[in-house]
Motif scaffolding. Structure first.
Motif, mmCIF file in Angstrom:
data_model
loop_
_atom_site.group_PDB
_atom_site.id
_atom_site.type_symbol
_atom_site.label_atom_id
_atom_site.label_comp_id
_atom_site.label_asym_id
_atom_site.label_seq_id
_atom_site.Cartn_x
_atom_site.Cartn_y
_atom_site.Cartn_z
ATOM 1 N N LEU A 178 0.817 -1.180 0.040
ATOM 2 C CA LEU A 178 0.009 -0.018 0.060
ATOM 3 C C LEU A 178 0.850 1.248 0.066
ATOM 4 N N GLY A 179 2.102 1.122 0.780
ATOM 5 C CA GLY A 179 2.927 2.401 0.723
ATOM 6 C C GLY A 179 3.307 2.635 -0.645
ATOM 7 N N SER A 180 3.709 1.559 -1.521
ATOM 8 C CA SER A 180 3.823 1.891 -2.915
ATOM 9 C C SER A 180 2.809 2.474 -3.849
ATOM 10 N N LEU A 181 1.653 1.736 -3.730
ATOM 11 C CA LEU A 181 0.500 2.571 -4.222
ATOM 12 C C LEU A 181 0.245 3.845 -3.799
ATOM 13 N N ARG A 182 0.231 4.165 -2.599
ATOM 14 C CA ARG A 182 0.365 5.538 -1.999
ATOM 15 C C ARG A 182 1.380 6.495 -2.708
ATOM 16 N N ALA A 183 2.502 6.064 -2.674
ATOM 17 C CA ALA A 183 3.639 6.917 -3.204
ATOM 18 C C ALA A 183 3.387 7.336 -4.804
ATOM 19 N N ALA A 184 2.815 6.319 -5.461
ATOM 20 C CA ALA A 184 2.526 6.345 -6.890
ATOM 21 C C ALA A 184 1.319 7.498 -6.978
ATOM 22 N N ARG A 185 0.274 7.422 -6.230
ATOM 23 C CA ARG A 185 -0.732 8.270 -6.141
ATOM 24 C C ARG A 185 -0.081 9.607 -5.758
ATOM 25 N N PHE A 186 0.633 9.705 -4.877
ATOM 26 C CA PHE A 186 1.369 11.149 -4.743
ATOM 27 C C PHE A 186 2.300 11.696 -5.772
ATOM 28 N N VAL A 187 2.669 10.982 -6.417
ATOM 29 C CA VAL A 187 3.428 11.363 -7.731
ATOM 30 C C VAL A 187 2.425 12.021 -8.628
ATOM 31 N N GLU A 188 1.330 11.227 -8.915
ATOM 32 C CA GLU A 188 0.393 11.721 -9.833
ATOM 33 C C GLU A 188 -0.276 13.329 -9.408
ATOM 34 N N ARG A 428 -6.028 22.719 -3.495
ATOM 35 C CA ARG A 428 -6.650 21.615 -4.491
ATOM 36 C C ARG A 428 -5.574 20.254 -4.397
ATOM 37 N N THR A 429 -4.471 20.817 -4.283
ATOM 38 C CA THR A 429 -3.233 19.656 -4.196
ATOM 39 C C THR A 429 -3.475 18.921 -3.043
ATOM 40 N N ARG A 430 -3.583 19.728 -1.967
ATOM 41 C CA ARG A 430 -3.731 19.187 -0.666
ATOM 42 C C ARG A 430 -5.060 18.253 -0.419
ATOM 43 N N SER A 431 -5.988 18.551 -0.988
ATOM 44 C CA SER A 431 -7.267 17.914 -0.853
ATOM 45 C C SER A 431 -7.016 16.569 -1.687
ATOM 46 N N GLN A 432 -6.465 16.445 -2.621
ATOM 47 C CA GLN A 432 -6.073 15.256 -3.581
ATOM 48 C C GLN A 432 -4.995 14.387 -2.728
ATOM 49 N N THR A 433 -4.305 14.753 -1.892
ATOM 50 C CA THR A 433 -3.381 14.146 -0.998
ATOM 51 C C THR A 433 -4.079 13.720 0.004
ATOM 52 N N ASN A 434 -4.774 14.484 0.551
ATOM 53 C CA ASN A 434 -5.770 13.802 1.671
ATOM 54 C C ASN A 434 -6.645 12.721 1.388
ATOM 55 N N ARG A 435 -7.221 12.782 0.082
ATOM 56 C CA ARG A 435 -8.220 11.838 -0.528
ATOM 57 C C ARG A 435 -7.308 10.445 -0.576
ATOM 58 N N HIS A 436 -6.171 10.732 -0.993
ATOM 59 C CA HIS A 436 -5.356 9.442 -1.485
ATOM 60 C C HIS A 436 -4.851 8.875 0.010
ATOM 61 N N ALA A 437 -4.444 9.713 0.735
ATOM 62 C CA ALA A 437 -4.060 9.060 2.002
ATOM 63 C C ALA A 437 -4.989 8.680 2.772
ATOM 64 N N ALA A 438 -6.250 9.068 2.941
ATOM 65 C CA ALA A 438 -7.377 8.530 3.665
ATOM 66 C C ALA A 438 -7.817 7.333 3.018
ATOM 67 N N THR A 439 -7.740 7.014 1.482
ATOM 68 C CA THR A 439 -8.063 5.784 1.126
ATOM 69 C C THR A 439 -7.155 4.862 1.317
ATOM 70 N N TYR A 440 -5.987 5.018 1.464
ATOM 71 C CA TYR A 440 -4.799 3.977 1.616
ATOM 72 C C TYR A 440 -4.743 3.903 3.092
ATOM 73 N N ASP A 441 -5.032 4.613 3.983
ATOM 74 C CA ASP A 441 -5.247 4.592 5.441
ATOM 75 C C ASP A 441 -6.351 3.690 5.926
ATOM 76 N N ALA A 442 -7.348 3.800 4.992
ATOM 77 C CA ALA A 442 -8.659 2.787 5.253
ATOM 78 C C ALA A 442 -8.164 1.453 5.033
#
Length: 456
Positions: A178-188, A428-442
């Motif tokens: 999940l850390g790898s997926l999260r990192a890839a989303r943060f790159v996006e 906008r960037t922070r909200s997207q980051t928070n969305r991905h972080a919440a998804t992978y944290d879940a």
């Protein structure tokens, strides 16, 4: 700030044209971001496949398997004590003198009363001998039986410890997966931020060339873009590090390419009380502690067995080369008894020491029950928190997207500063980051909850 309402050849103002370009660019960017956020790879390694590889190469799990194998061999050794023991002894001996018996006697009358000495050989000076002896324990005061019970309990403890290690390995793999997926989303997200700021810098430069905005706006846009590119570099480096950590757990080269599928886990609707009951029934740590306590109890009883009489059936056959002996081979059978009546309290003290260790393990198990209940509650609360964060983060994304669009539109009309636009982009960037972080944290919280209940 100086603004103008210059018209181009088709009669459309520069601000209107820029506003239209901003809307089109932002719509394309938003659509791209949404597609990246919801698209699932059609191929790639799944989490279950990663688990299958990891449990086969993990060194901790291999060590646990060897420990289990060692306890199984110890159990075989304990069982072997019930069987007869067969011993063979043999050898060859050469003496420097022939063993001889001397007998003195006086002959009876009418012979002269003279004392005579008679030498009788008892053993030839060189000979071979061998002996086979069979010993079968008949009664050991429970020493052997309790030893077998203790060894069997230790096998169960080792197997449960192996299962615990496997669960830990799977959770560790899930974390780096999940850390790898999260990192890839943060790159996006970082790349989206760069793309958006590139578009904004181009528009600001165009407005500056027309004399609509000041030079400071172009400089601010340039600095913001540079910062975004810095964050993209950091995000890419984080992906590389996450992939290396993932490959390490799977026994692969750190530089091997990683292609992972997204994870979808159904939420567990069971309440925390039921989850706690399941955990206390299934957690291998509790089972291992129970087995360890049972093993120590049986070991103490086995040691105390040495205080009882030790009775064994003994049979054998021995042969010794001796031409002066009527029968060179002799068979025997009998019952042997050994009973240590006094040892200064040694055996009893040893047994009591082992029993005290068993009481210690029992106390540790009670502590583990409480700790596991806390772990279950913590993981369950983590799932609830992450689910709520996802809802909030998704609403924030929608608001942030609209806010950025309005800010850029107002900026093109001279009704807002570039600072407001950059702040809207940051939100906008922070909200997207928070969305991905919440998804992978879940997702991670759900996996941690399964680990807490022993079901991963």
């Amino acid at each position: 700030m100086l603004r103008s309402n210059a018209r181009v050849a088709d009669g459309t103002s520069a601000a209107d044209r820029l506003r239209l370009n901003h809307a089109k660019a932002f719509a394309a960017l938003t659509t791209c971001s949404v597609m990246l956020a919801i698209a699932l790879p059609a191929h790639g390694e799944t989490l279950e496949q990663a688990w299958a590889v990891a449990v086969g190469v993990d060194h901790r799990l291999q060590a646990s398997r060897y420990t289990t194998e060692a306890t199984q061999q110890a159990l075989q050794a304990a069982r072997a004590a019930r069987w007869p023991n067969v011993a063979l002894q043999g050898g060859y001996t050469r003496l420097n003198e022939t063993p001889t018996a001397v007998s003195s006697f006086t002959p009876p009358a009418p012979l002269p009363p003279t004392q005579l000495n008679l030498e009788l050989p008892l053993q030839q000076p060189s000979y071979y001998a061998y002996k086979v002896e069979v010993t079968l324990p008949l009664y050991t005061g429970g020493r052997i039986e309790n030893g077998i019970t203790a060894a069997g309990s230790l096998v169960g403890a080792a197997r449960n410890d192996e299962l615990r290690t496997a669960l830990d390995v799977k959770l560790a793999v899930a974390q780096v997966y999940l850390g790898s997926l999260r990192a890839a989303r943060f790159v996006e997200v970082a790349q989206s931020n760069v793309t958006s700021l590139v578009s904004f810098e181009r528009d600001v430069n165009h407005l500056f060339e027309q004399g609509i905005v000041a030079r400071s706006d172009t400089l601010a846009a340039r600095v913001a873009l540079a910062d975004a590119r810095q964050r993209l570099i950091v995000a890419n480096n984080a992906v590389d590090l996450a992939h290396a950590a993932y490959n390490r757990l799977l026994g692969r080269a750190f530089t091997q390419p990683v292609d992972l599928q997204e994870v979808e886990l159904p939420a567990d609707a069971v309440d925390v009380t039921a989850l706690t009951v399941r955990a206390q029934a299934q957690r291998p740590e509790l089972k291992a502690l129970s087995d360890q306590g049972a093993a120590l109890k049986a070991q103490a009883a086995s040691v105390r067995g040495a205080l009882a009489p030790q009775v064994a059936l003994i049979g054998g056959y021995g042969r010794q080369q001796n031409r002066y002996q009527a029968h060179e081979g002799i068979a025997s059978i009998g019952i042997g008894l050994k009973w240590e009546l006094f040892d200064g309290g040694l055996v009893r003290a040893q047994a009591d020491a082992i029993a005290a260790r068993g009481n210690s393990v029992a106390s540790l198990r009670e502590e583990a029950v409480s700790l596991i209940a806390l772990q279950v509650r913590q993981a369950w609360l983590g799932t609830q928190e992450a689910a709520q964060r996802i809802t909030v983060a998704q609403a924030a994304i929608d608001s942030a997207d609209e806010n950025l669009l309005l800010a850029r539109d107002r900026y093109s009309q001279g009704m807002a500063t570039q600072t407001e636009v950059l702040e809207a982009e940051t939100q906008r960037t922070r909200s997207q980051t928070n969305r991905h972080a919440a998804t992978y944290d879940a997702l991670l919280a759900q996996l941690q909850l399964r680990r807490a209940t022993g079901e991963l």
